[in-house]
Design an enzyme around this catalytic site. Structure first.
Site, short mmCIF file in Angstrom:
data_model
loop_
_atom_site.label_atom_id
_atom_site.label_comp_id
_atom_site.label_asym_id
_atom_site.label_seq_id
_atom_site.Cartn_x
_atom_site.Cartn_y
_atom_site.Cartn_z
N HIS A 132 -62.65 -58.84 -36.92
CA HIS A 132 -63.62 -58.72 -38.00
C HIS A 132 -63.28 -59.69 -39.13
O HIS A 132 -62.13 -59.85 -39.49
CB HIS A 132 -63.70 -57.28 -38.51
CG HIS A 132 -62.42 -56.70 -39.05
ND1 HIS A 132 -61.30 -56.45 -38.27
CD2 HIS A 132 -62.07 -56.35 -40.33
CE1 HIS A 132 -60.34 -55.94 -39.02
NE2 HIS A 132 -60.77 -55.86 -40.27
N GLY A 166 -68.18 -56.66 -41.48
CA GLY A 166 -68.45 -56.70 -42.91
C GLY A 166 -69.50 -57.73 -43.33
O GLY A 166 -69.52 -58.16 -44.48
N SER A 187 -72.99 -51.51 -39.40
CA SER A 187 -73.35 -50.57 -40.46
C SER A 187 -74.38 -51.13 -41.43
O SER A 187 -75.14 -50.36 -42.04
CB SER A 187 -72.09 -50.14 -41.23
OG SER A 187 -71.42 -51.26 -41.77
#
Length: 208
Positions: A132, A166, A187
């Site tokens: 990530h 992110g 998300s």
């Protein structure tokens, strides 16, 4: 969407709620290049069934990616679905130096290091997920790899690199400047109060 310039991928949250997944996917797919079915607890047959649920909801087959499906021969029998994505655990189960995939398949592989990226490219991956990159709610307490590491990966391989982790509208430009050919989100869309607006905001950030 013009996926030749910068691809936008949405990866399912892995919570097993097919009805909610299909509902949100139906709302957001016009803003996306690809929607990934990444539900590790499902069998291959169940993943393919989820893919058909998306298809029946009006989402084009060429936007649907099935993650973790190692039975390439089984997928080749499918008329509609020709896009798959593997993690490193899937790579470990495949013997030999080449993935020996059909020309119809588009195969992505998740990598987390320069070594993994080079191996995946050598073995025939069409694109890579790398991350990530930034702090991510799906990787709590895990240190992000950062923009400089992303740039190193992008410079080291000749196939497209998709940044994940992110990613939001505010850092799309930085990801692109690092050499990435796209971004993948989880998300940012699935945890949003308004997934359609969130997907539109990501697409608008790409087109700026």
């Amino acid at each position: 969407m013009n996926s030749l310039s910068f691809e936008l991928h949405a990866v399912s949250p892995g919570i097993g709620d097919e009805q909610r997944f299909v509902k949100i996917a139906t709302d957001v797919w016009p803003w996306l290049d690809y929607i990934h079915i990444r539900e590790k607890h499902l069998t291959s047959e169940q993943k393919i069934q989820w893919a058909y649920s998306l298809l029946y909801a009006g989402i084009p087959a060429d936007r649907i990616v099935i993650n973790g499906l190692c039975e390439l021969n089984e997928l080749e029998k499918q008329v509609f679905f020709q896009r798959i994505h593997w993690g490193q655990s899937n790579m470990a189960t495949i013997q030999g130096s080449s993935l020996k995939k059909s020309d119809r398949l588009r195969l992505g592989i998740s990598v987390h290091s320069l070594h993994e990226a080079r191996v995946a490219e050598e073995r025939g991956a069409d694109y890579l997920f790398y991350g990530h990159v930034f702090s991510s709610s799906s990787k709590p307490g895990s240190k992000p790899r950062g923009i400089s590491a992303l740039s190193e990966i992008c410079s080291a391989v000749s196939i497209p690199v998709i940044a994940i982790g992110g990613i939001g509208p505010a850092n799309i430009a930085a990801v692109r400047a690092a050499g990435a050919s796209g971004a993948a989100v989880i998300s940012s869309i699935w945890a949003s109060d308004n997934p359609e607006r969130a997907a539109a905001a990501l697409r608008q950030a790409i087109e700026r």
